[in-house]
Structure formats: structure tokens, C-alpha cells
Design a protein around this motif. Structure first.
Motif, mmCIF file in Angstrom:
data_model
loop_
_atom_site.group_PDB
_atom_site.id
_atom_site.type_symbol
_atom_site.label_atom_id
_atom_site.label_comp_id
_atom_site.label_asym_id
_atom_site.label_seq_id
_atom_site.Cartn_x
_atom_site.Cartn_y
_atom_site.Cartn_z
ATOM 1 N N ASP A 3 44.127 43.847 36.329
ATOM 2 C CA ASP A 3 43.587 42.564 35.918
ATOM 3 C C ASP A 3 42.230 42.350 36.588
ATOM 4 O O ASP A 3 42.112 42.463 37.817
ATOM 5 C CB ASP A 3 44.541 41.438 36.311
ATOM 6 C CG ASP A 3 44.016 40.070 35.907
ATOM 7 O OD1 ASP A 3 44.164 39.703 34.733
ATOM 8 O OD2 ASP A 3 43.434 39.381 36.778
ATOM 9 N N LEU A 4 41.194 42.045 35.801
ATOM 10 C CA LEU A 4 39.831 41.933 36.325
ATOM 11 C C LEU A 4 39.721 40.843 37.384
ATOM 12 O O LEU A 4 39.159 41.063 38.471
ATOM 13 C CB LEU A 4 38.859 41.648 35.182
ATOM 14 C CG LEU A 4 37.407 41.357 35.592
ATOM 15 C CD1 LEU A 4 36.802 42.550 36.308
ATOM 16 C CD2 LEU A 4 36.572 40.990 34.365
ATOM 17 N N ARG A 5 40.241 39.670 37.097
ATOM 18 C CA ARG A 5 40.098 38.557 38.028
ATOM 19 C C ARG A 5 40.791 38.861 39.355
ATOM 20 O O ARG A 5 40.215 38.663 40.431
ATOM 21 C CB ARG A 5 40.674 37.287 37.395
ATOM 22 C CG ARG A 5 40.463 36.022 38.216
ATOM 23 C CD ARG A 5 41.119 34.834 37.526
ATOM 24 N NE ARG A 5 40.498 34.560 36.238
ATOM 25 C CZ ARG A 5 39.431 33.787 36.075
ATOM 26 N NH1 ARG A 5 38.868 33.224 37.122
ATOM 27 N NH2 ARG A 5 38.940 33.580 34.864
ATOM 28 N N GLU A 6 42.026 39.348 39.278
ATOM 29 C CA GLU A 6 42.775 39.625 40.497
ATOM 30 C C GLU A 6 42.153 40.770 41.295
ATOM 31 O O GLU A 6 42.150 40.750 42.527
ATOM 32 C CB GLU A 6 44.229 39.964 40.160
ATOM 33 C CG GLU A 6 45.026 38.783 39.624
ATOM 34 C CD GLU A 6 46.468 39.147 39.348
ATOM 35 O OE1 GLU A 6 46.856 40.292 39.676
ATOM 36 O OE2 GLU A 6 47.200 38.304 38.807
ATOM 37 N N ALA A 7 41.620 41.754 40.608
ATOM 38 C CA ALA A 7 41.111 42.944 41.282
ATOM 39 C C ALA A 7 39.748 42.735 41.936
ATOM 40 O O ALA A 7 39.413 43.423 42.901
ATOM 41 C CB ALA A 7 41.026 44.104 40.293
ATOM 42 N N ARG A 48 34.627 45.729 45.003
ATOM 43 C CA ARG A 48 35.849 45.610 44.218
ATOM 44 C C ARG A 48 35.559 45.803 42.730
ATOM 45 O O ARG A 48 36.358 46.401 42.007
ATOM 46 C CB ARG A 48 36.492 44.238 44.464
ATOM 47 C CG ARG A 48 36.964 44.035 45.894
ATOM 48 C CD ARG A 48 37.419 42.599 46.132
ATOM 49 N NE ARG A 48 37.694 42.366 47.545
ATOM 50 C CZ ARG A 48 37.955 41.165 48.067
ATOM 51 N NH1 ARG A 48 37.995 40.101 47.275
ATOM 52 N NH2 ARG A 48 38.183 41.038 49.353
ATOM 53 N N LEU A 49 34.414 45.292 42.282
ATOM 54 C CA LEU A 49 34.050 45.466 40.871
ATOM 55 C C LEU A 49 33.795 46.935 40.559
ATOM 56 O O LEU A 49 34.222 47.444 39.522
ATOM 57 C CB LEU A 49 32.813 44.630 40.544
ATOM 58 C CG LEU A 49 32.283 44.750 39.111
ATOM 59 C CD1 LEU A 49 33.325 44.303 38.098
ATOM 60 C CD2 LEU A 49 30.994 43.932 38.952
ATOM 61 N N ARG A 50 33.115 47.630 41.450
ATOM 62 C CA ARG A 50 32.870 49.065 41.227
ATOM 63 C C ARG A 50 34.178 49.839 41.178
ATOM 64 O O ARG A 50 34.341 50.756 40.372
ATOM 65 C CB ARG A 50 31.958 49.615 42.330
ATOM 66 C CG ARG A 50 30.504 49.216 42.179
ATOM 67 C CD ARG A 50 29.671 49.760 43.317
ATOM 68 N NE ARG A 50 28.254 49.564 43.064
ATOM 69 C CZ ARG A 50 27.296 49.790 43.967
ATOM 70 N NH1 ARG A 50 27.625 50.223 45.169
ATOM 71 N NH2 ARG A 50 26.033 49.590 43.673
ATOM 72 N N SER A 54 35.663 51.892 37.950
ATOM 73 C CA SER A 54 35.893 53.332 38.127
ATOM 74 C C SER A 54 37.300 53.762 37.733
ATOM 75 O O SER A 54 37.616 54.958 37.792
ATOM 76 C CB SER A 54 35.651 53.725 39.591
ATOM 77 O OG SER A 54 34.341 53.384 40.005
ATOM 78 N N THR A 55 38.137 52.812 37.336
ATOM 79 C CA THR A 55 39.532 53.133 36.996
ATOM 80 C C THR A 55 39.606 54.261 35.971
ATOM 81 O O THR A 55 39.023 54.183 34.897
ATOM 82 C CB THR A 55 40.248 51.889 36.432
ATOM 83 O OG1 THR A 55 40.186 50.828 37.392
ATOM 84 C CG2 THR A 55 41.705 52.198 36.133
ATOM 85 N N ASN A 56 40.302 55.338 36.336
ATOM 86 C CA ASN A 56 40.563 56.494 35.446
ATOM 87 C C ASN A 56 39.291 57.240 35.036
ATOM 88 O O ASN A 56 39.312 57.998 34.066
ATOM 89 C CB ASN A 56 41.313 56.047 34.185
ATOM 90 C CG ASN A 56 42.678 55.470 34.511
ATOM 91 O OD1 ASN A 56 43.334 55.925 35.450
ATOM 92 N ND2 ASN A 56 43.100 54.470 33.764
ATOM 93 N N ILE A 57 38.196 57.037 35.754
ATOM 94 C CA ILE A 57 36.956 57.759 35.434
ATOM 95 C C ILE A 57 36.651 58.752 36.567
ATOM 96 O O ILE A 57 36.492 58.351 37.718
ATOM 97 C CB ILE A 57 35.770 56.796 35.268
ATOM 98 C CG1 ILE A 57 36.024 55.852 34.088
ATOM 99 C CG2 ILE A 57 34.465 57.568 35.060
ATOM 100 C CD1 ILE A 57 34.925 54.819 33.878
ATOM 101 N N PRO A 58 36.567 60.038 36.276
ATOM 102 C CA PRO A 58 36.282 61.047 37.311
ATOM 103 C C PRO A 58 34.788 61.086 37.651
ATOM 104 O O PRO A 58 34.027 61.866 37.092
ATOM 105 C CB PRO A 58 36.754 62.355 36.668
ATOM 106 C CG PRO A 58 36.553 62.117 35.199
ATOM 107 C CD PRO A 58 36.830 60.652 34.966
ATOM 108 N N ILE A 59 34.367 60.234 38.541
ATOM 109 C CA ILE A 59 32.948 60.114 38.897
ATOM 110 C C ILE A 59 32.552 61.222 39.858
ATOM 111 O O ILE A 59 33.267 61.539 40.806
ATOM 112 C CB ILE A 59 32.681 58.739 39.541
ATOM 113 C CG1 ILE A 59 32.969 57.628 38.538
ATOM 114 C CG2 ILE A 59 31.242 58.645 40.057
ATOM 115 C CD1 ILE A 59 32.873 56.232 39.118
#
Length: 342
Positions: A3-7, A48-50, A54-59
Motif C-alpha cells: 500500500d503506497l500510503r502505508e509504505a 521509503r518512496l524509492r 523498487s518493488t520487484n524491479i532488479p535494479i
């Protein structure tokens, strides 16, 4: 996705709504914006936004662009470590000094970026208990104090609350007009942390005590060492093809209206929509889609850059509605609310 707000909420674990306040001379009370069902506002903490994005993205971190190659068949990026990446589209979201932009436009960042004639000194401080509560009362998330009669303005904000719910890290930005701020011999280029803090404390002495408090609580070690030189970017046009710009690479702006990240998200969503319609092997289809994206992005971005440019931006928010604003997004009176810490 979490959840964007919580995260990302910088106020967590506090239950306060995101809120940004504006204080103007000669006006009782304050104006501003507050999270509500009618106008949802998420004030995200940067790290926290970064992490959320980055969720599930292999950076792959630490890559630096050395060269870009592209033609009607595809695009490739060569990195300084010798590695190479190939694909159909390259999105240059690489910031205000974008290497991708320099390649695409064949013009240096020094040539394109415009100096904003504003000197800034930045400080950070941890506050707890009653001092923490008093800052939250001025603006749960942030507040702007504009007072032309004393020659400067201030942006103060909560970076993030700490897990105990009774303390947090705050920051402030002291700003005043200065056309020579980028000169090599400007005093801020070599000033020590103590010298910067002493200068600010003398300047803020005429402020009401509740606005002085955060400055007076800041130790010299909390003053940012590096000079803050603001620059922004207006682009008239960008070639349409397999190499695309977004965010600060396309329309870098000062933070006075807090719109830089907002417009980057719009860029990403608009670009996703137009690219979803194209055949990646059809260069004419790609050019037409990217031209559509560029036209909207540049018009919107340039307006945001201009609206964000001057130290008057916060004050003008009170009286001017840009083409991208609806009445719902204009600042409104904010009532004073007693804050109780856990």
C-alpha cells in the motif's frame, strides 16, 4: 505492490494527516493543504518512496552512462564499467545533469540549465517531546513562512517521524534573493557550518518565536556543508524517437511548489499510455507516439518550471491558479488542532 500510503508515509507511526501550511504577513491564521477524502495528499519520505518504487524491479546500481547509440532498429547504452544494455526504448530519467539529454540534444547541461538567483542554507535537527509537537502544529508535514519585510523566506518540514512517535527529524531551508550565488568567490562557497548558522540566526532574530525555534535548536553540525545552487530547465522541443526524456532530465524545477516529483509521475503514466499502443519495430509508430508525449510533457513541464521559479511562488499560490490547477487544489484556511503525542 505494498500500500503506497502505508509504505511511504513520513508521519508514521503518528496518525496525523499530511498537511502543508502557508504563513503570510498581515494574515491571521494560515492557508494550506491537508489530506482528506476530497483531496488525498500523500507526503512520502524519499527513501521509503524509492523502496516502494523498487518493488520487484532488479535494479543495477552504480551504472554511469558513457555513450548512447540508436537508430531505427533499436537503442543501446554503453556504461563506464564497459557493460552494455540494448533495447527498443531508452528513457532518460537521469536527473538535472542528464547524460542522456546531453546526448539527445547535443548540448551540455551548463548550456541548458538556468541559474535561479537564490541563496539557500539548509539545516537538519532531531526534535522530541514538546519541541517536536510545536513543529507539527505549525504544519504536520511542512510549512512556508513568507515575510518580504525581513528579506527572506523559510521552508520547514518533517523529514520523518521516529518509531517512538514522540520525536522526528526536521529540516529547514533559509532562502534569500542573490544574483551572485554561483560566483566562485561567493561567501557560501567556502563558509563553515558555524558561519552559516550564525548568519541565519542573525537574520531570523525578527521572526516570531515559534518560527525561530527550529533554527535556534539546530547545532552547527546540522548545517549542510555543500552550497545549494538552484538551477532549472526549460526545453522548447525534443526529438521524437527511441530516446525519451522525463522528470528532471526534461523539466528540472525548484522545489518551491513541491511539484517536481509530481510531474515525473505524470510523465511516467503518460509515456506508458502512448507506448502501450505502438509496435516497437515500427519506428514511425514510435516517433508519432513519442511526439505526442513530448508535446504534452513539455507544455506542462515548462509551465511548472516557470511557476516554481521565484521566491514569490509560495505567495502566488494564494492568488493565482495555473492551467494545471483546479479549485480543489488551491490552498484553504487550516484550523489549529491540538496535537497529542503517544
Amino acid at each position: 505492490m505494498p500500500d503506497l500510503r502505508e509504505a511511504t508515509n513520513h508521519l508514521a507511526p503518528l496518525s496525523l494527516p499530511a498537511q502543508i501550511s502557508l504563513y503570510f504577513p498581515g494574515r491571521d491564521g494560515r492557508l494550506g493543504w491537508q489530506d482528506s477524502p476530497e483531496l488525498p495528499v500523500i507526503r512520502a519520505e524519499r527513501r521509503r518512496l524509492r523502496d516502494w518504487l523498487s518493488t520487484n524491479i532488479p535494479i543495477q546500481w552504480g551504472k554511469r552512462v558513457r555513450k548512447v547509440e540508436h537508430d531505427d532498429e533499436g537503442v543501446a547504452v554503453v556504461f563506464e564499467d564497459g557493460s552494455r544494455a540494448e533495447g527498443d526504448i531508452l528513457v532518460g530519467a537521469d536527473g538535472i545533469k542528464s547524460v542522456v539529454r546531453e546526448y539527445l540534444l547535443q548540448r551540455s547541461s551548463d548550456e541548458l540549465l538556468k541559474l535561479v538567483p537564490l541563496a539557500a542554507i539548509v539545516g537538519e535537527v532531531d526534535l522530541s517531546g514538546e519541541a517536536f509537537k510545536r513543529q507539527l502544529q505549525l504544519g504536520h508535514s511542512a510549512y512556508v513562512f513568507v515575510s518580504p519585510d525581513i528579506g527572506f523566506w523559510n521552508f520547514g518540514g518533517l523529514h520523518h517521524a521516529y518509531p517512538d512517535g514522540r520525536s522526528g527529524r526536521h529540516y529547514w531551508m533559509f532562502m534569500e534573493s542573490d544574483a551572485h550565488v554561483a560566483d566562485a568567490d561567493h561567501w557560501l562557497q567556502t563558509a563553515t557550518q558555524d558561519e552559516k548558522l550564525d548568519y541565519v540566526l542573525k537574520k531570523v532574530a525578527k521572526m516570531p518565536p515559534k518560527f525561530r525555534e527550529v533554527f535556534e535548536a539546530t547545532p552547527a553540525s546540522g548545517i549542510k556543508k555543500e552550497p545549494h545552487i538552484w538551477r532549472d530547465l526549460e526545453l522548447e522541443n525534443v526529438p521524437a524517437g527511441r530516446v525519451i526524456l522525463m522528470g528532471d532530465a526534461a523539466h528540472a524545477m525548484t522545489p518551491f511548489r513541491g511539484e517536481g516529483g509530481h510531474h515525473t509521475f505524470i510523465d511516467a503514466m503518460q509515456l506508458s499510455q502512448v507506448l502501450g499502443k505502438v509496435n516497437e519495430r515500427d519506428i514511425e509508430s514510435i516517433k508519432a507516439a513519442v511526439a505526442e508525449y513530448n508535446a504534452e510533457m513539455l507544455e506542462r513541464g515548462v509551465e511548472a518550471v516557470r511557476n516554481s521559479r521565484t521566491e514569490q511562488a509560495a505567495r502566488k499560490s494564494e492568488e493565482r491558479k495555473s492551467n494545471s490547477q483546479s479549485p480543489a487544489t488551491l490552498p484553504k484556511p487550516l484550523p489549529e488542532v491540538e496535537i497529542v503525542l503517544g
